[in-house]
Design a protein around this motif. Structure first.
Motif, PDB file in Angstrom:
ATOM      1  N   UNK A  30       0.870  -1.172   0.000  1.00  0.00           N
ATOM      2  CA  UNK A  30       0.000   0.000   0.000  1.00  0.00           C
ATOM      3  C   UNK A  30       0.906   1.220   0.000  1.00  0.00           C
ATOM      4  N   UNK A  31       0.719   2.088  -0.981  1.00  0.00           N
ATOM      5  CA  UNK A  31       1.642   3.184  -1.168  1.00  0.00           C
ATOM      6  C   UNK A  31       0.890   4.507  -0.982  1.00  0.00           C
ATOM      7  N   UNK A  32       1.196   5.192   0.121  1.00  0.00           N
ATOM      8  CA  UNK A  32       0.548   6.482   0.379  1.00  0.00           C
ATOM      9  C   UNK A  32       1.491   7.593  -0.062  1.00  0.00           C
ATOM     10  N   UNK A  33       1.026   8.470  -0.921  1.00  0.00           N
ATOM     11  CA  UNK A  33       1.915   9.548  -1.355  1.00  0.00           C
ATOM     12  C   UNK A  33       1.107  10.734  -1.846  1.00  0.00           C
ATOM     13  N   UNK A  34       1.722  11.906  -1.731  1.00  0.00           N
ATOM     14  CA  UNK A  34       1.139  13.116  -2.306  1.00  0.00           C
ATOM     15  C   UNK A  34       1.675  13.350  -3.713  1.00  0.00           C
ATOM     16  N   UNK A  35       2.717  12.613  -4.092  1.00  0.00           N
ATOM     17  CA  UNK A  35       3.394  12.905  -5.355  1.00  0.00           C
ATOM     18  C   UNK A  35       2.743  12.086  -6.464  1.00  0.00           C
ATOM     19  N   UNK A  36       1.951  12.736  -7.236  1.00  0.00           N
ATOM     20  CA  UNK A  36       1.124  12.008  -8.189  1.00  0.00           C
ATOM     21  C   UNK A  36       1.957  11.281  -9.229  1.00  0.00           C
ATOM     22  N   UNK A  37       3.069  11.873  -9.641  1.00  0.00           N
ATOM     23  CA  UNK A  37       3.827  11.222 -10.715  1.00  0.00           C
ATOM     24  C   UNK A  37       4.408   9.903 -10.239  1.00  0.00           C
ATOM     25  N   UNK A  38       4.685   9.810  -8.936  1.00  0.00           N
ATOM     26  CA  UNK A  38       5.158   8.533  -8.386  1.00  0.00           C
ATOM     27  C   UNK A  38       4.049   7.501  -8.448  1.00  0.00           C
ATOM     28  N   UNK A  39       2.848   7.967  -8.180  1.00  0.00           N
ATOM     29  CA  UNK A  39       1.717   7.042  -8.183  1.00  0.00           C
ATOM     30  C   UNK A  39       1.494   6.478  -9.572  1.00  0.00           C
ATOM     31  N   UNK A  40       1.591   7.353 -10.578  1.00  0.00           N
ATOM     32  CA  UNK A  40       1.399   6.867 -11.942  1.00  0.00           C
ATOM     33  C   UNK A  40       2.532   5.937 -12.351  1.00  0.00           C
ATOM     34  N   UNK A  41       3.718   6.168 -11.797  1.00  0.00           N
ATOM     35  CA  UNK A  41       4.848   5.316 -12.136  1.00  0.00           C
ATOM     36  C   UNK A  41       4.698   3.923 -11.562  1.00  0.00           C
TER      37      UNK A  41
END
Lengths: 319, 528
Positions: B213-224
């Protein structure tokens, strides 16, 4: 009217009422143990003993609310007692010797305060050190001798009666209770005391002069100790290096019994006064019942543990 | 919403059939009167990366704390491997193979890497019954090597870089044979290269069947990195969808629930005379040679990564830490500020980031908190005046602190209302220079937008405002000028026209190829 019932309902379970109940039960038990207990003479006489503990407990309440503690008060009584007695014996006029004693008490408290605030040390460790230091100083300076050739008027502080029954020092105590109660509940300083005890860091960030408040508190209890020591010396009419030995136990027990949290943040003067009364009643009753003083200390220890338990009980119920 | 929000039918085909590692259904958690998460479904399949996004205060951490056994849900069920479970502590969760790597790593800085890996775990014994140090060290080395790093396992953790500490935390989670790993903002303090290393470790984990489960504010990381993405907003489940069905703009709209420009308030104001000037301010290990100027009617955004020294700088200006060298001038005059009291007398007020431990006395009433910093002004001969209550009422009203009387303790308030109390306290002091440290962290969108309006209003009234924030959109939308710090130094300063995500992030990270995070995920991912 509804406000009044709301107050009553809240009051019904408050700690003060519980303590009052304990006090009444205690007095009843004591009167069974000794027929002398419930005489006006004895009750007023009891107040002779609790004024000294009571004065120090007032200052200790504020210190414990900030999350601190002062273990050196008993030793400081000895130091002041010796300071008064031996400067007088050395030729200083007694009024000046008394003033000198008060200054010594204040200075001893200030010394604690400076160590605690400037070096950021824990009060428990600092005052454990000065507990030994003041005691040693008192023994050393007095050379284990006693002074007791005071003039008659010195008895005024610890032995005088008003209207033949009311001990004089009771008035000093009542005045001190009113003053400290006002400070704690009505002044900026009192608000600061609670703020520091609840969250010292946030208090600092909010511009509360944390160090100055603590310095004032430890100096203040030093002055109260000075007053208690003068009354004590007058009452027993002797200045010795072991005056006030072990009094810190009575003082801290009274404050904790009165509901001040040893973790800081809460406590009231009303609670402390009740705590002082309970401990005085217990001490007096045990004396009348012929319990030796060593066992009195045992009973006090039990009481302190019960008080800590009681505090925890009340705290958890509030949550 | 056109996309399906049923988590069961979507997702990468390769993992769709497998039994989920865990499944949370209809989870609700309340704190007093505040509902942190409401009726949320969330599941994690073996071998997938499931991103969890949402604004601060959307309920991401609360949800994961339920999964990790720290909170018990008021309603709803949790299944692990198809069986209903009730965790009463993180130990239970870890026993069931669910590990959590919190944002603030829970390592023991004074202990060695080896000792950290085995805290709270079974430790191998020698036949004499003592701890088998050699075996522990060997296993620790092996664990780290499998994550692709070679560290001296006897060194203490405090000396490691942020990235290596992160890796130790991951290794520690894996010692417990985790089947699911929850990572809360794992890249917050990592450099670009370290992020790539972390991604490699994550893909190693998932190919071994571990769910992340990956919580992040950095959207580009999420898309990656993510296979599926779940959006939470104000404690509610908004959507769960495969990454391929979302783009950055859609995601932001789902997170915020309204177009971005309505969140922020900015009315015209023009900066006036210099109110605060800092020259060459340094404090060893925290910040170095900092120059900073704040004008009246100006909002200066101070951006940078966590640990860049921004809070330390502000606290030095406020007299909490004393700077070792440099000058501070207020209205052109040199001043020495040695305590918060002194700073307040000069018209400076600092609103701390840690509102519960530094901003508020939690057991105190709203009133006593609001007036705490002005007691020296309102007390008469040291006595508290009767007007104290009216003063508190006035500021509580101005900040529209709702759902509570001023005599209520602030501990009962929601995060947003607590933050409003801290701001009310600062306004009561009527400062001319206001240092705001993460003023909207962890509060709901409604309170956020009110606080933005307040900040805007204060700037119009002539206050000089320093806005320290890790949220780029907040800094960019509110500031007249953006100053960026990295590793204790000022690394960039941009006017309102020049500041954008790209240049600010480049200055904050020191890297050239660092993509702009958060808003421009897709277009900025050319460095993949």
């Amino acid at each position: 009217m509804s406000a009044a019932t709301a107050v009553l309902r809240r009051f019904k379970f408050s700690r003060e009422v519980v303590l009052l109940g304990v006090l009444i039960v205690l007095m009843f038990v004591m009167s069974l143990l000794s027929p002398l207990f419930f005489t006006v003479g004895n009750l007023l006489n009891t107040s002779r003993f609790f004024v000294e503990v009571g004065l120090m407990a007032l200052g200790m309440t504020l210190i414990i609310i900030t999350g601190g503690i002062d273990l050196s008060v008993g030793s400081n009584v000895a130091l002041v007692s010796v300071a008064v007695g031996f400067t007088y014996a050395a030729g200083l006029p007694l009024p000046l010797a008394i003033v000198f004693g008060l200054v010594v008490g204040l200075a001893a408290g200030l010394f604690n305060g400076l160590f605690i605030t400037l070096l950021d040390l824990h009060p428990l460790v600092v005052t454990l050190g000065t507990f030994a230091l003041f005691q040693g100083l008192a023994y050393g300076l007095s050379n284990a001798e006693a002074v007791s050739d005071f003039p008659d008027w010195f008895a005024y502080f610890g032995q005088a009666y008003f209207l033949n029954v009311v001990p004089g020092q009771l008035f000093i105590f009542i005045l001190a209770v009113v003053v400290v109660w006002l400070i704690l509940s009505r002044t900026r300083f009192g608000r600061y005391v609670y703020a520091i005890g609840n969250n010292e860091e946030a208090a600092h960030f909010s511009g509360v002069p944390v160090r100055r408040v603590k310095l004032a508190l430890y100096s203040g209890i030093g002055l109260l100790v000075g007053m208690a020591a003068v009354i004590y010396t007058s009452r027993v009419y002797t200045a010795r290096g072991d005056s006030g030995l072990g009094l810190e136990l009575d003082v801290i027990s009274a404050v904790v019994l009165g509901g001040a949290s040893i973790y800081g943040g809460s406590g009231t003067i009303g609670g402390t006064v009740l705590g002082v009364l309970i401990i005085a009643t217990l001490r007096n009753g045990l004396v009348l019942a012929g319990v030796p003083s060593t066992w009195q200390v045992f009973v006090l220890g039990v009481l302190l543990l019960v008080a800590v338990f009681l505090n925890e009980f009340f705290r958890r119920r509030e949550e | 919403m056109s996309l399906s929000d049923d988590p069961g039918t979507q997702g990468a085909a390769t993992v769709a059939e497998a039994l989920p590692v865990f499944r949370l259904q209809n989870a609700t958690k309340r704190f007093g009167g505040v509902t942190a998460v409401e009726d949320v479904d969330f599941d994690l399949r073996p071998g997938e990366v499931h991103a969890l996004v949402g604004e601060n205060g959307a309920g991401k951490s609360t949800l994961m704390k339920i999964v990790h056994g720290l909170y018990t849900p008021d309603e709803g069920t949790l299944e692990v491997g198809g069986e209903a479970v009730e965790f009463s502590s993180p130990r239970d969760a870890e026993g069931a193979g669910i590990a959590m790597i919190p944002q603030e790593l829970d390592l023991f800085p004074e202990l060695s890497i080896t000792e950290n890996l085995f805290v709270g775990r079974h430790r191998p014994r020698t036949r004499w019954g003592t701890l088998d140090q050699a075996a522990m060290r060997a296993e620790a080395r092996e664990r780290l090597r499998s994550l692709g790093v070679d560290l001296n396992v006897t060194t203490s953790v405090k000396g490691l870089s942020a990235a290596n500490q992160q890796i130790v935390a991951i290794a520690r989670a894996l010692v417990g044979e985790a089947k699911a790993v929850v990572m809360d903002e794992p890249t917050a303090s990592l450099t670009d290269r370290e992020v790539q290393q972390l991604f490699r470790i994550i893909s190693d984990l998932t190919s071994g069947g571990v769910g992340v489960v990956y919580i992040s504010h950095r959207l580009e990381e999420i898309f990656t990195i993510s296979d599926r993405t779940t959006v939470l907003r104000d404690g509610r489940h908004i959507i769960t969808a495969p990454a391929s069905e979302l783009d950055a703009e859609k995601l932001v709209n789902l997170m915020v629930g309204r177009p971005l420009n309505e969140l922020f308030t900015r009315s015209p104001h023009s900066p006036g005379e210099v109110a605060l000037e800092v020259r060459g301010l340094s404090r060893a290990g925290e910040f170095e040679d900092v120059d900073l100027v704040l004008r009246r009617s100006e909002i200066v955004g101070l951006s940078g990564l966590v640990g860049a020294g921004r809070s330390e700088l502000a606290q030095s200006i406020f007299g909490i830490r004393s700077p070792e060298s440099g000058e501070i001038r207020i209205d052109g005059a040199d001043v020495q500020i040695r305590s918060p009291q002194a700073a307040m007398e000069r018209g400076i007020f600092y609103v701390p980031e840690e509102r519960r431990s530094q901003g508020l006395i939690l057991p105190f009433s709203i009133k006593n908190n609001i007036t705490l910093s002005i007691l020296d002004r309102i007390a008469r001969f040291g006595f508290l005046p009767r007007s104290e209550r009216q003063t508190a009422d006035r500021f509580a009203k101005e900040l529209s602190i709702r759902g509570a009387k001023v005599s209520d303790p602030v501990s009962r308030l929601s995060g947003g209302n607590q933050q409003k109390v801290v701001l009310a306290k600062s306004l009561a002091r009527e400062p001319s220079i206001l240092l705001l440290d993460e003023p909207t962290r962890g509060i709901d969108v409604g309170a956020k937008s009110e606080i933005y309006r307040l900040i805007d209003d204060l700037a119009k009234k002539g206050k000089a405002i320093l806005l320290i924030s890790s949220e780029l959109e907040e800094v960019l939308s509110m500031s007249d000028r953006v100053v960026v710090m990295r590793e204790g130094r000022i690394t960039g300063e941009f006017g309102r026209g020049e500041a954008n995500q790209q240049v600010v992030m480049t200055a904050a990270t020191g890297g050239k190829n660092r993509p702009a995070p958060e808003l421009r995920g897709n277009e900025a991912s050319e460095d993949e």
